[in-house]
Design a protein around this motif. Structure first.
Motif, PDB file in Angstrom:
ATOM      1  N   GLU A   9      26.888  57.704  47.881  1.00 29.39           N
ATOM      2  CA  GLU A   9      27.140  58.926  48.659  1.00 29.39           C
ATOM      3  C   GLU A   9      27.331  60.122  47.728  1.00 29.39           C
ATOM      4  OE1 GLU A   9      27.800  61.184  52.145  1.00 29.39           O
ATOM      5  OE2 GLU A   9      27.109  59.107  51.957  1.00 29.39           O
ATOM      6  N   LEU A  10      28.115  59.923  46.684  1.00 30.79           N
ATOM      7  CA  LEU A  10      28.392  60.996  45.730  1.00 30.79           C
ATOM      8  C   LEU A  10      27.105  61.451  45.037  1.00 30.79           C
ATOM      9  CD1 LEU A  10      30.847  62.538  44.559  1.00 30.79           C
ATOM     10  CD2 LEU A  10      31.041  60.763  42.830  1.00 30.79           C
ATOM     11  N   LEU A  11      26.298  60.473  44.603  1.00 34.18           N
ATOM     12  CA  LEU A  11      25.068  60.814  43.878  1.00 34.18           C
ATOM     13  C   LEU A  11      24.019  61.423  44.805  1.00 34.18           C
ATOM     14  CD1 LEU A  11      24.705  57.750  41.458  1.00 34.18           C
ATOM     15  CD2 LEU A  11      25.631  60.023  40.960  1.00 34.18           C
ATOM     16  N   LEU A  12      23.926  60.906  46.013  1.00 33.23           N
ATOM     17  CA  LEU A  12      22.909  61.386  46.949  1.00 33.23           C
ATOM     18  C   LEU A  12      23.176  62.803  47.429  1.00 33.23           C
ATOM     19  CD1 LEU A  12      22.072  58.421  49.376  1.00 33.23           C
ATOM     20  CD2 LEU A  12      20.431  59.777  48.071  1.00 33.23           C
ATOM     21  N   HIS A  13      24.433  63.094  47.726  1.00 37.18           N
ATOM     22  CA  HIS A  13      24.725  64.326  48.463  1.00 37.18           C
ATOM     23  C   HIS A  13      25.611  65.327  47.727  1.00 37.18           C
ATOM     24  CE1 HIS A  13      22.716  62.463  51.823  1.00 37.18           C
ATOM     25  NE2 HIS A  13      23.549  61.442  51.806  1.00 37.18           N
ATOM     26  N   HIS A  14      26.128  64.966  46.552  1.00 35.43           N
ATOM     27  CA  HIS A  14      27.054  65.870  45.863  1.00 35.43           C
ATOM     28  C   HIS A  14      26.759  66.004  44.372  1.00 35.43           C
ATOM     29  CE1 HIS A  14      29.538  65.890  49.489  1.00 35.43           C
ATOM     30  NE2 HIS A  14      29.389  64.588  49.512  1.00 35.43           N
ATOM     31  N   HIS A  15      25.621  65.514  43.919  1.00 34.19           N
ATOM     32  CA  HIS A  15      25.321  65.542  42.481  1.00 34.19           C
ATOM     33  C   HIS A  15      23.923  66.117  42.272  1.00 34.19           C
ATOM     34  CE1 HIS A  15      24.789  64.375  38.319  1.00 34.19           C
ATOM     35  NE2 HIS A  15      26.020  63.904  38.275  1.00 34.19           N
ATOM     36  N   PRO A  16      23.772  67.130  41.415  1.00 34.31           N
ATOM     37  CA  PRO A  16      22.465  67.780  41.262  1.00 34.31           C
ATOM     38  C   PRO A  16      21.358  66.858  40.747  1.00 34.31           C
ATOM     39  CG  PRO A  16      24.049  68.580  39.623  1.00 34.31           C
ATOM     40  CD  PRO A  16      24.824  67.785  40.607  1.00 34.31           C
ATOM     41  N   GLN A  17      21.702  65.872  39.918  1.00 38.68           N
ATOM     42  CA  GLN A  17      20.686  64.949  39.401  1.00 38.68           C
ATOM     43  C   GLN A  17      20.736  63.575  40.069  1.00 38.68           C
ATOM     44  OE1 GLN A  17      22.755  66.538  36.688  1.00 38.68           O
ATOM     45  NE2 GLN A  17      21.293  68.209  36.966  1.00 38.68           N
ATOM     46  N   GLY A  18      21.625  63.414  41.028  1.00 36.75           N
ATOM     47  CA  GLY A  18      21.868  62.086  41.579  1.00 36.75           C
ATOM     48  C   GLY A  18      20.683  61.484  42.306  1.00 36.75           C
ATOM     49  N   GLU A  19      20.045  62.274  43.178  1.00 34.74           N
ATOM     50  CA  GLU A  19      18.926  61.743  43.959  1.00 34.74           C
ATOM     51  C   GLU A  19      17.789  61.293  43.052  1.00 34.74           C
ATOM     52  OE1 GLU A  19      15.707  63.278  47.290  1.00 34.74           O
ATOM     53  OE2 GLU A  19      17.690  64.207  47.253  1.00 34.74           O
ATOM     54  N   ALA A  20      17.459  62.121  42.055  1.00 40.49           N
ATOM     55  CA  ALA A  20      16.376  61.765  41.124  1.00 40.49           C
ATOM     56  C   ALA A  20      16.719  60.502  40.336  1.00 40.49           C
ATOM     57  CB  ALA A  20      16.110  62.925  40.168  1.00 40.49           C
ATOM     58  N   ALA A  21      17.989  60.381  39.916  1.00 40.90           N
ATOM     59  CA  ALA A  21      18.407  59.204  39.159  1.00 40.90           C
ATOM     60  C   ALA A  21      18.253  57.934  39.990  1.00 40.90           C
ATOM     61  CB  ALA A  21      19.849  59.369  38.693  1.00 40.90           C
ATOM     62  N   LEU A  22      18.661  58.010  41.265  1.00 32.64           N
ATOM     63  CA  LEU A  22      18.545  56.848  42.140  1.00 32.64           C
ATOM     64  C   LEU A  22      17.084  56.518  42.429  1.00 32.64           C
ATOM     65  CD1 LEU A  22      21.446  57.684  44.630  1.00 32.64           C
ATOM     66  CD2 LEU A  22      21.427  55.872  42.904  1.00 32.64           C
ATOM     67  N   ASN A  23      16.266  57.561  42.621  1.00 28.65           N
ATOM     68  CA  ASN A  23      14.828  57.376  42.837  1.00 28.65           C
ATOM     69  C   ASN A  23      14.182  56.646  41.674  1.00 28.65           C
ATOM     70  OD1 ASN A  23      12.953  57.981  44.888  1.00 28.65           O
ATOM     71  ND2 ASN A  23      13.643  60.118  44.905  1.00 28.65           N
TER      72      ASN A  23
END
Length: 292
Positions: free
Chosen positions: A212-226
């Motif tokens: 949740e933190l990485l997806l919606h509150h972190h500027p690089q989180g979505e790309a990292a998870l992808n």
């Protein structure tokens, strides 16, 4: 509902012993986790040490981007607190920390000399939450492996003095956690970073909080998870993503998937990701600005 169940257990006895030993110490090295510098500052350290000289050791710098190390250095300096960035695993920054410790403790022997007494080693304690890297740092300061060190909380079980030549005595202390921690946001970050024991939380809940933190509150989180897990619904909640990943990758075993996600973050497999940045602009805006 509380995500973290706070059971310090043996910590109370360790804290009592530590506070007794602090009376013999000249310099305090307070070690914090660079991924969560505010959450990993023990709220009682200032009370314990009073006016004793203290160095704030900003450890695990290999886990966060270089520009964030600089930003935290500036932010702490604005609070009147110089930080000492270190990587206890590689030894980066350790020599500077050692020199600063000796310099800060030099008053002891100046006072002894003025009284006609022989000099003695400066006594420093390494203090902080479990698993922020205290033992690895101490081994680097000494230049050899003299205390047990591992990537899990609670390896150091008792207070342990180590002599470093004629100049410095170091006290390796068990990780200490507060008897209570009411801020669940802080507790969750400590759990994500493995800075409290795994008995305090359920991996599925903490992994979902991390997603949740990485997806919606972190500027690089979505790309990292992808990059790590492939395409997914960017609108999903953390708990939904955990379920989906478990179905895709581990036959629906959410516990196994949660453990993998947490290990991926802790080992840097998701990249150099911090969970806090200097205020204003904390990734968790409800987090208190100062732990003193």
């Amino acid at each position: 509902m509380s995500v973290i169940q706070w059971y310090p257990g043996h910590i109370a006895k360790a804290e009592q012993h530590l506070r007794q030993q602090l009376q013999r110490v000249d310099v305090v090295l307070e070690v914090i986790d660079a991924r969560i510098p505010l959450a990993s500052r023990h709220p009682h350290v200032s009370h314990w040490i009073g006016s004793k000289p203290r160095l704030l050791v900003f450890n695990k710098i290999d886990c966060i981007p270089d520009e964030l190390i600089k930003a935290w250095s500036v932010w702490f300096a604005e609070q009147g607190i110089p930080i000492y960035p270190t990587n206890g695993q590689s030894g980066q920054g350790v020599q500077r920390l050692k020199q600063a410790t000796l310099a800060l403790g030099s008053h002891v022997n100046q006072r002894r000399q003025s009284r006609g007494m022989q000099p003695r080693p400066v006594r420093a304690v390494v203090i902080g939450f479990p698993n922020v890297g205290k033992s690895a740092l101490l081994n680097r300061l000494i230049g050899q492996r003299v205390v047990a060190s591992a990537a899990k909380p609670g390896v150091t079980k008792q207070l342990h003095w180590v002599r470093l030549g004629a100049a410095l005595d170091l006290l390796d202390a068990p990780g200490v956690i507060p008897p209570r921690l009411d801020d669940q946001g802080v507790a969750v970050k400590l759990a994500i970073c493995d800075d409290i024991g795994s008995a305090a939380y359920t991996p599925e809940l903490i992994a979902a909080e991390l997603l949740e933190l990485l997806l919606h509150h972190h500027p690089q989180g979505e790309a990292a998870l992808n990059n790590r897990y492939g395409e997914f619904d960017p609108q999903a909640r953390g708990s939904e993503m955990l379920v989906a990943l478990a179905e895709q990758k581990v036959q629906g075993n959410e516990n196994r998937m949660a453990q993998q996600i947490l290990q991926d973050f802790r080992k840097g497999n998701l990249g150099r990701l911090a969970l806090e940045c200097p205020p204003p602009g904390l990734l968790d805006p409800s987090h208190p600005k100062d732990h003193h």
